[in-house]
Design a protein around this motif. Structure first.
Motif, PDB file in Angstrom:
ATOM      1  N   SER A  14       0.825  -1.206   0.000  1.00 36.06           N
ATOM      2  CA  SER A  14       0.000   0.000   0.000  1.00 36.06           C
ATOM      3  C   SER A  14       0.861   1.258   0.000  1.00 36.06           C
ATOM      4  CB  SER A  14      -0.931   0.009   1.203  1.00 36.06           C
ATOM      5  OG  SER A  14      -0.182  -0.094   2.402  1.00 36.06           O
ATOM      6  N   SER A  15       2.048   1.177   0.557  1.00 30.78           N
ATOM      7  CA  SER A  15       2.983   2.297   0.541  1.00 30.78           C
ATOM      8  C   SER A  15       4.374   1.771   0.894  1.00 30.78           C
ATOM      9  CB  SER A  15       2.577   3.382   1.544  1.00 30.78           C
ATOM     10  OG  SER A  15       2.828   2.962   2.871  1.00 30.78           O
ATOM     11  N   ASN A  16       5.363   2.565   0.558  1.00 29.04           N
ATOM     12  CA  ASN A  16       6.750   2.213   0.874  1.00 29.04           C
ATOM     13  C   ASN A  16       7.401   3.380   1.588  1.00 29.04           C
ATOM     14  OD1 ASN A  16       6.803  -0.338  -0.509  1.00 29.04           O
ATOM     15  ND2 ASN A  16       6.826   0.811  -2.407  1.00 29.04           N
ATOM     16  N   GLY A  17       8.169   3.077   2.618  1.00 27.21           N
ATOM     17  CA  GLY A  17       8.943   4.106   3.285  1.00 27.21           C
ATOM     18  C   GLY A  17      10.134   4.497   2.430  1.00 27.21           C
ATOM     19  N   LEU A  18      10.810   5.544   2.800  1.00 27.40           N
ATOM     20  CA  LEU A  18      11.986   6.016   2.081  1.00 27.40           C
ATOM     21  C   LEU A  18      13.005   4.885   1.937  1.00 27.40           C
ATOM     22  CD1 LEU A  18      13.286   8.550   0.847  1.00 27.40           C
ATOM     23  CD2 LEU A  18      14.316   8.975   3.071  1.00 27.40           C
ATOM     24  N   SER A  19      13.501   4.651   0.752  1.00 28.04           N
ATOM     25  CA  SER A  19      14.478   3.595   0.449  1.00 28.04           C
ATOM     26  C   SER A  19      13.916   2.199   0.705  1.00 28.04           C
ATOM     27  CB  SER A  19      15.766   3.777   1.262  1.00 28.04           C
ATOM     28  OG  SER A  19      16.341   5.021   0.980  1.00 28.04           O
ATOM     29  N   SER A  20      12.609   2.049   0.650  1.00 28.97           N
ATOM     30  CA  SER A  20      11.984   0.757   0.884  1.00 28.97           C
ATOM     31  C   SER A  20      11.204   0.340  -0.355  1.00 28.97           C
ATOM     32  CB  SER A  20      11.043   0.836   2.087  1.00 28.97           C
ATOM     33  OG  SER A  20      10.411  -0.401   2.297  1.00 28.97           O
ATOM     34  N   SER A  21      11.076  -0.951  -0.550  1.00 28.32           N
ATOM     35  CA  SER A  21      10.325  -1.508  -1.662  1.00 28.32           C
ATOM     36  C   SER A  21       9.677  -2.802  -1.189  1.00 28.32           C
ATOM     37  CB  SER A  21      11.266  -1.794  -2.832  1.00 28.32           C
ATOM     38  OG  SER A  21      10.668  -2.658  -3.765  1.00 28.32           O
ATOM     39  N   ALA A  22       8.477  -3.090  -1.661  1.00 30.33           N
ATOM     40  CA  ALA A  22       7.798  -4.326  -1.273  1.00 30.33           C
ATOM     41  C   ALA A  22       8.639  -5.546  -1.632  1.00 30.33           C
ATOM     42  CB  ALA A  22       6.430  -4.404  -1.929  1.00 30.33           C
ATOM     43  N   ASN A  23       9.437  -5.474  -2.670  1.00 33.52           N
ATOM     44  CA  ASN A  23      10.262  -6.617  -3.071  1.00 33.52           C
ATOM     45  C   ASN A  23      11.328  -6.975  -2.035  1.00 33.52           C
ATOM     46  OD1 ASN A  23       8.948  -7.224  -5.482  1.00 33.52           O
ATOM     47  ND2 ASN A  23      10.036  -5.595  -6.533  1.00 33.52           N
ATOM     48  N   LEU A  24      11.538  -6.116  -1.045  1.00 34.74           N
ATOM     49  CA  LEU A  24      12.503  -6.418   0.012  1.00 34.74           C
ATOM     50  C   LEU A  24      11.942  -7.398   1.042  1.00 34.74           C
ATOM     51  CD1 LEU A  24      13.980  -2.862   0.626  1.00 34.74           C
ATOM     52  CD2 LEU A  24      14.993  -4.733  -0.687  1.00 34.74           C
ATOM     53  N   ILE A  25      10.629  -7.626   1.040  1.00 32.78           N
ATOM     54  CA  ILE A  25      10.055  -8.529   2.052  1.00 32.78           C
ATOM     55  C   ILE A  25      10.367  -9.987   1.791  1.00 32.78           C
ATOM     56  CG2 ILE A  25       8.162  -6.950   2.531  1.00 32.78           C
ATOM     57  CD1 ILE A  25       6.339  -9.075   1.201  1.00 32.78           C
ATOM     58  N   ASN A  26      10.688 -10.320   0.552  1.00 24.02           N
ATOM     59  CA  ASN A  26      10.877 -11.734   0.227  1.00 24.02           C
ATOM     60  C   ASN A  26      12.142 -11.982  -0.589  1.00 24.02           C
ATOM     61  OD1 ASN A  26       9.798 -10.443  -2.019  1.00 24.02           O
ATOM     62  ND2 ASN A  26       8.625 -12.203  -2.690  1.00 24.02           N
ATOM     63  N   ASP A  27      13.147 -11.149  -0.367  1.00 21.75           N
ATOM     64  CA  ASP A  27      14.402 -11.323  -1.113  1.00 21.75           C
ATOM     65  C   ASP A  27      15.348 -12.324  -0.446  1.00 21.75           C
ATOM     66  OD1 ASP A  27      15.306  -9.854   1.054  1.00 21.75           O
ATOM     67  OD2 ASP A  27      16.196  -8.247  -0.132  1.00 21.75           O
ATOM     68  N   GLY A  28      14.987 -12.823   0.730  1.00 23.09           N
ATOM     69  CA  GLY A  28      15.809 -13.815   1.420  1.00 23.09           C
ATOM     70  C   GLY A  28      16.977 -13.225   2.183  1.00 23.09           C
ATOM     71  N   ASP A  29      17.101 -11.908   2.210  1.00 21.52           N
ATOM     72  CA  ASP A  29      18.206 -11.233   2.892  1.00 21.52           C
ATOM     73  C   ASP A  29      17.705 -10.655   4.218  1.00 21.52           C
ATOM     74  OD1 ASP A  29      20.265  -9.566   3.778  1.00 21.52           O
ATOM     75  OD2 ASP A  29      20.633  -8.688   1.803  1.00 21.52           O
ATOM     76  N   SER A  36       6.383   0.671   5.682  1.00 21.96           N
ATOM     77  CA  SER A  36       5.382   1.514   5.031  1.00 21.96           C
ATOM     78  C   SER A  36       5.434   2.940   5.558  1.00 21.96           C
ATOM     79  CB  SER A  36       3.989   0.946   5.254  1.00 21.96           C
ATOM     80  OG  SER A  36       3.619   1.122   6.605  1.00 21.96           O
ATOM     81  N   GLN A  37       4.729   3.818   4.859  1.00 21.36           N
ATOM     82  CA  GLN A  37       4.587   5.204   5.306  1.00 21.36           C
ATOM     83  C   GLN A  37       3.307   5.405   6.104  1.00 21.36           C
ATOM     84  OE1 GLN A  37       4.734   7.562   1.748  1.00 21.36           O
ATOM     85  NE2 GLN A  37       6.951   7.465   1.625  1.00 21.36           N
ATOM     86  N   GLU A  38       2.490   4.382   6.170  1.00 25.06           N
ATOM     87  CA  GLU A  38       1.208   4.520   6.857  1.00 25.06           C
ATOM     88  C   GLU A  38       1.048   3.443   7.917  1.00 25.06           C
ATOM     89  OE1 GLU A  38      -1.789   2.499   3.789  1.00 25.06           O
ATOM     90  OE2 GLU A  38      -0.702   4.205   2.953  1.00 25.06           O
ATOM     91  N   GLU A  39       0.217   3.730   8.893  1.00 27.01           N
ATOM     92  CA  GLU A  39       0.024   2.800  10.004  1.00 27.01           C
ATOM     93  C   GLU A  39      -0.757   1.555   9.593  1.00 27.01           C
ATOM     94  OE1 GLU A  39      -2.314   2.901  14.180  1.00 27.01           O
ATOM     95  OE2 GLU A  39      -0.946   4.550  13.767  1.00 27.01           O
ATOM     96  N   ASP A  40      -1.798   1.727   8.796  1.00 27.54           N
ATOM     97  CA  ASP A  40      -2.644   0.603   8.405  1.00 27.54           C
ATOM     98  C   ASP A  40      -2.239   0.126   7.008  1.00 27.54           C
ATOM     99  OD1 ASP A  40      -4.627  -1.296   8.484  1.00 27.54           O
ATOM    100  OD2 ASP A  40      -6.199   0.079   7.842  1.00 27.54           O
ATOM    101  N   ALA A  41      -1.055  -0.400   6.887  1.00 29.15           N
ATOM    102  CA  ALA A  41      -0.497  -0.795   5.599  1.00 29.15           C
ATOM    103  C   ALA A  41      -0.767  -2.257   5.287  1.00 29.15           C
ATOM    104  CB  ALA A  41       1.002  -0.549   5.601  1.00 29.15           C
ATOM    105  N   TRP A  42      -0.643  -2.601   4.018  1.00 26.26           N
ATOM    106  CA  TRP A  42      -0.750  -3.997   3.603  1.00 26.26           C
ATOM    107  C   TRP A  42       0.367  -4.304   2.617  1.00 26.26           C
ATOM    108  CZ3 TRP A  42      -1.045  -4.116  -1.586  1.00 26.26           C
ATOM    109  CH2 TRP A  42      -1.690  -3.082  -2.245  1.00 26.26           C
ATOM    110  N   VAL A  43       0.672  -5.567   2.550  1.00 25.77           N
ATOM    111  CA  VAL A  43       1.668  -6.051   1.596  1.00 25.77           C
ATOM    112  C   VAL A  43       1.260  -7.463   1.196  1.00 25.77           C
ATOM    113  CG1 VAL A  43       3.226  -6.945   3.383  1.00 25.77           C
ATOM    114  CG2 VAL A  43       4.143  -6.309   1.162  1.00 25.77           C
ATOM    115  N   TYR A  44       1.481  -7.802  -0.069  1.00 26.26           N
ATOM    116  CA  TYR A  44       1.213  -9.173  -0.479  1.00 26.26           C
ATOM    117  C   TYR A  44       2.215  -9.624  -1.526  1.00 26.26           C
ATOM    118  CZ  TYR A  44      -1.246  -7.947  -4.893  1.00 26.26           C
ATOM    119  OH  TYR A  44      -1.571  -7.510  -6.139  1.00 26.26           O
ATOM    120  N   VAL A  45       2.347 -10.943  -1.623  1.00 28.65           N
ATOM    121  CA  VAL A  45       3.252 -11.574  -2.582  1.00 28.65           C
ATOM    122  C   VAL A  45       2.420 -12.417  -3.531  1.00 28.65           C
ATOM    123  CG1 VAL A  45       5.169 -13.197  -2.865  1.00 28.65           C
ATOM    124  CG2 VAL A  45       5.139 -11.620  -0.918  1.00 28.65           C
ATOM    125  N   ASP A  46       2.636 -12.232  -4.830  1.00 25.27           N
ATOM    126  CA  ASP A  46       1.972 -13.053  -5.841  1.00 25.27           C
ATOM    127  C   ASP A  46       2.823 -14.306  -6.035  1.00 25.27           C
ATOM    128  OD1 ASP A  46       0.865 -14.254  -8.070  1.00 25.27           O
ATOM    129  OD2 ASP A  46       0.628 -12.370  -9.170  1.00 25.27           O
TER     130      ASP A  46
END
Length: 92
Positions: A14-29, A36-46
């Motif tokens: 739903s949003s990304n913080g500065l220097s953040s990307s959703a693809n960082l959640i599942n990169d294995g690192d 996120s930039q918001e409190e009620d954020a969501w993220v999903y992986v296809d």
């Protein structure tokens, strides 16, 4: 054994913080993270296919969510909650 089916699959948020990307959640690192930039954020992986999911593992850092839902969808529009977590206090 258990297979990490989400690794490097397309991720969306739903949003990304500065220097953040959703693809960082599942990169294995463990050194990278999504935030996120918001409190009620969501993220999903296809996962790009249908799977029988038996386990979901979230690795938190100090700003972990205390309440969240784990949901699944076949079309990224209609979601079914498979687990609702309330007052989580675990950094796993």
């Amino acid at each position: 054994g258990t297979v990490y089916i989400a690794r490097n699959r397309p991720a969306f948020s739903s949003s990304n913080g500065l220097s953040s990307s959703a693809n960082l959640i599942n990169d294995g690192d463990a050194e990278t993270r999504w935030f996120s930039q918001e409190e009620d954020a969501w993220v999903y992986v296809d996962l790009l296919a249908s799977y029988n999911v038996c386990r979901v593992v979230l690795s938190w850092e100090a700003a972990y969510a205390s309440s969240f839902d784990v949901q699944v969808s076949l079309d990224a529009e209609n979601w079914t909650t498979v687990q609702s977590i309330q007052e989580n206090a675990s950094l796993i």
